[in-house]
Design a protein around this motif. Structure first.
Motif, PDB file in Angstrom:
ATOM      1  N   PHE A  60       0.819  -1.209   0.000  1.00  6.43           N
ATOM      2  CA  PHE A  60       0.000   0.000   0.000  1.00  6.43           C
ATOM      3  C   PHE A  60       0.855   1.262   0.000  1.00  6.43           C
ATOM      4  O   PHE A  60       0.533   2.235  -0.673  1.00  6.43           O
ATOM      5  CB  PHE A  60      -0.960   0.009   1.180  1.00  6.43           C
ATOM      6  CG  PHE A  60      -2.189  -0.815   0.964  1.00  6.43           C
ATOM      7  CD1 PHE A  60      -2.894  -0.760  -0.222  1.00  6.43           C
ATOM      8  CD2 PHE A  60      -2.645  -1.651   1.961  1.00  6.43           C
ATOM      9  CE1 PHE A  60      -4.026  -1.518  -0.420  1.00  6.43           C
ATOM     10  CE2 PHE A  60      -3.776  -2.415   1.777  1.00  6.43           C
ATOM     11  CZ  PHE A  60      -4.469  -2.358   0.586  1.00  6.43           C
ATOM     12  N   MET A  61       1.927   1.263   0.765  1.00  5.43           N
ATOM     13  CA  MET A  61       2.803   2.436   0.790  1.00  5.43           C
ATOM     14  C   MET A  61       3.444   2.672  -0.577  1.00  5.43           C
ATOM     15  O   MET A  61       3.545   3.804  -1.036  1.00  5.43           O
ATOM     16  CB  MET A  61       3.885   2.267   1.861  1.00  5.43           C
ATOM     17  CG  MET A  61       3.349   2.373   3.274  1.00  5.43           C
ATOM     18  SD  MET A  61       2.478   3.912   3.597  1.00  5.43           S
ATOM     19  CE  MET A  61       3.784   5.085   3.413  1.00  5.43           C
ATOM     20  N   HIS A  62       3.842   1.598  -1.238  1.00  8.17           N
ATOM     21  CA  HIS A  62       4.409   1.737  -2.576  1.00  8.17           C
ATOM     22  C   HIS A  62       3.362   2.291  -3.541  1.00  8.17           C
ATOM     23  O   HIS A  62       3.658   3.174  -4.357  1.00  8.17           O
ATOM     24  CB  HIS A  62       4.928   0.386  -3.068  1.00  8.17           C
ATOM     25  CG  HIS A  62       5.432   0.415  -4.467  1.00  8.17           C
ATOM     26  ND1 HIS A  62       6.604   1.054  -4.819  1.00  8.17           N
ATOM     27  CD2 HIS A  62       4.926  -0.082  -5.617  1.00  8.17           C
ATOM     28  CE1 HIS A  62       6.790   0.930  -6.124  1.00  8.17           C
ATOM     29  NE2 HIS A  62       5.778   0.243  -6.620  1.00  8.17           N
ATOM     30  N   LEU A  63       2.140   1.785  -3.435  1.00  5.81           N
ATOM     31  CA  LEU A  63       1.060   2.260  -4.301  1.00  5.81           C
ATOM     32  C   LEU A  63       0.790   3.742  -4.071  1.00  5.81           C
ATOM     33  O   LEU A  63       0.681   4.519  -5.024  1.00  5.81           O
ATOM     34  CB  LEU A  63      -0.209   1.448  -4.047  1.00  5.81           C
ATOM     35  CG  LEU A  63      -1.448   1.850  -4.839  1.00  5.81           C
ATOM     36  CD1 LEU A  63      -1.266   1.511  -6.305  1.00  5.81           C
ATOM     37  CD2 LEU A  63      -2.676   1.182  -4.287  1.00  5.81           C
ATOM     38  N   ASN A  65       2.793   6.016  -2.699  1.00  9.07           N
ATOM     39  CA  ASN A  65       3.941   6.835  -3.079  1.00  9.07           C
ATOM     40  C   ASN A  65       4.051   6.988  -4.597  1.00  9.07           C
ATOM     41  O   ASN A  65       4.553   7.997  -5.083  1.00  9.07           O
ATOM     42  CB  ASN A  65       5.235   6.243  -2.524  1.00  9.07           C
ATOM     43  CG  ASN A  65       5.341   6.426  -1.037  1.00  9.07           C
ATOM     44  OD1 ASN A  65       4.752   7.335  -0.482  1.00  9.07           O
ATOM     45  ND2 ASN A  65       6.091   5.548  -0.394  1.00  9.07           N
ATOM     46  N   ALA A  66       3.589   6.006  -5.342  1.00  4.39           N
ATOM     47  CA  ALA A  66       3.641   6.089  -6.802  1.00  4.39           C
ATOM     48  C   ALA A  66       2.468   6.888  -7.366  1.00  4.39           C
ATOM     49  O   ALA A  66       2.610   7.580  -8.370  1.00  4.39           O
ATOM     50  CB  ALA A  66       3.650   4.687  -7.399  1.00  4.39           C
ATOM     51  N   GLN A  67       1.301   6.798  -6.729  1.00  5.99           N
ATOM     52  CA  GLN A  67       0.100   7.390  -7.304  1.00  5.99           C
ATOM     53  C   GLN A  67      -0.141   8.835  -6.885  1.00  5.99           C
ATOM     54  O   GLN A  67      -0.732   9.600  -7.646  1.00  5.99           O
ATOM     55  CB  GLN A  67      -1.124   6.545  -6.930  1.00  5.99           C
ATOM     56  CG  GLN A  67      -1.114   5.174  -7.552  1.00  5.99           C
ATOM     57  CD  GLN A  67      -1.091   5.226  -9.056  1.00  5.99           C
ATOM     58  OE1 GLN A  67      -1.760   6.044  -9.669  1.00  5.99           O
ATOM     59  NE2 GLN A  67      -0.312   4.365  -9.668  1.00  5.99           N
ATOM     60  N   ILE A  68       0.269   9.238  -5.712  1.00  5.26           N
ATOM     61  CA  ILE A  68      -0.012  10.599  -5.246  1.00  5.26           C
ATOM     62  C   ILE A  68       0.669  11.660  -6.117  1.00  5.26           C
ATOM     63  O   ILE A  68       0.018  12.622  -6.523  1.00  5.26           O
ATOM     64  CB  ILE A  68       0.330  10.746  -3.757  1.00  5.26           C
ATOM     65  CG1 ILE A  68      -0.708   9.983  -2.946  1.00  5.26           C
ATOM     66  CG2 ILE A  68       0.364  12.208  -3.330  1.00  5.26           C
ATOM     67  CD1 ILE A  68      -0.452   9.951  -1.465  1.00  5.26           C
ATOM     68  N   PRO A  69       1.950  11.511  -6.479  1.00 10.02           N
ATOM     69  CA  PRO A  69       2.527  12.519  -7.375  1.00 10.02           C
ATOM     70  C   PRO A  69       1.850  12.547  -8.754  1.00 10.02           C
ATOM     71  O   PRO A  69       1.649  13.619  -9.324  1.00 10.02           O
ATOM     72  CB  PRO A  69       3.984  12.106  -7.507  1.00 10.02           C
ATOM     73  CG  PRO A  69       4.265  11.292  -6.298  1.00 10.02           C
ATOM     74  CD  PRO A  69       2.979  10.602  -5.981  1.00 10.02           C
ATOM     75  N   ALA A  70       1.479  11.370  -9.255  1.00 12.46           N
ATOM     76  CA  ALA A  70       0.796  11.330 -10.548  1.00 12.46           C
ATOM     77  C   ALA A  70      -0.578  11.986 -10.451  1.00 12.46           C
ATOM     78  O   ALA A  70      -0.996  12.705 -11.367  1.00 12.46           O
ATOM     79  CB  ALA A  70       0.665   9.880 -11.016  1.00 12.46           C
ATOM     80  N   LEU A  71      -1.275  11.773  -9.334  1.00 14.14           N
ATOM     81  CA  LEU A  71      -2.583  12.389  -9.145  1.00 14.14           C
ATOM     82  C   LEU A  71      -2.464  13.907  -9.023  1.00 14.14           C
ATOM     83  O   LEU A  71      -3.272  14.646  -9.580  1.00 14.14           O
ATOM     84  CB  LEU A  71      -3.249  11.810  -7.896  1.00 14.14           C
ATOM     85  CG  LEU A  71      -4.637  12.323  -7.553  1.00 14.14           C
ATOM     86  CD1 LEU A  71      -5.611  11.989  -8.669  1.00 14.14           C
ATOM     87  CD2 LEU A  71      -5.101  11.749  -6.242  1.00 14.14           C
ATOM     88  N   ALA A  72      -1.434  14.368  -8.321  1.00 14.90           N
ATOM     89  CA  ALA A  72      -1.231  15.811  -8.186  1.00 14.90           C
ATOM     90  C   ALA A  72      -0.945  16.448  -9.546  1.00 14.90           C
ATOM     91  O   ALA A  72      -1.457  17.531  -9.858  1.00 14.90           O
ATOM     92  CB  ALA A  72      -0.088  16.093  -7.219  1.00 14.90           C
ATOM     93  N   GLY A  73      -0.155  15.765 -10.371  1.00 13.69           N
ATOM     94  CA  GLY A  73       0.118  16.277 -11.711  1.00 13.69           C
ATOM     95  C   GLY A  73      -1.130  16.304 -12.576  1.00 13.69           C
ATOM     96  O   GLY A  73      -1.344  17.247 -13.339  1.00 13.69           O
ATOM     97  N   ALA A  74      -1.968  15.295 -12.434  1.00  9.49           N
ATOM     98  CA  ALA A  74      -3.210  15.252 -13.218  1.00  9.49           C
ATOM     99  C   ALA A  74      -4.165  16.358 -12.790  1.00  9.49           C
ATOM    100  O   ALA A  74      -4.817  16.988 -13.627  1.00  9.49           O
ATOM    101  CB  ALA A  74      -3.870  13.888 -13.065  1.00  9.49           C
TER     102      ALA A  74
END
Length: 90
Positions: A60-63, A65-74
């Motif tokens: 979950f932490m890996h997920l 950490n990978a998705q939050i920056p992508a979501l912020a960019g989107a």
């Protein structure tokens, strides 16, 4: 299942439903479906008992950490027309 049958028989005994209605209720009850649900839930609990919490948390932490920056960019990309319209105030 036996409690359901007993409840139906007590309804017949008290006169709340007829014997034909009781027969339809008993025929509509599907023992196979109940067995399938019991087996499915038992298998799910057995599999949940095998999971190591430390591994799940790291996944979950890996997920996250990978998705939050992508979501912020989107979100930034989605709001860019509004930002441009307001003159870069957002």
């Amino acid at each position: 299942m036996n409690t359901d049958r007993r409840a139906i028989l007590s309804l017949v005994a008290t006169g709340r439903i007829t014997a034909a209605e009781a027969e339809r209720l008993l025929a509509a009850w599907n023992d196979g479906r109940e067995t399938a649900w019991i087996l499915t839930l038992s298998l799910a609990f057995a599999l949940l008992g095998q999971i190591h919490l430390r591994e799940v948390l790291s996944i979950f932490m890996h997920l996250f950490n990978a998705q939050i920056p992508a979501l912020a960019g989107a979100v930034h990309h989605a709001f860019s027309p509004i930002t441009d319209l307001l003159g870069g105030l957002l």
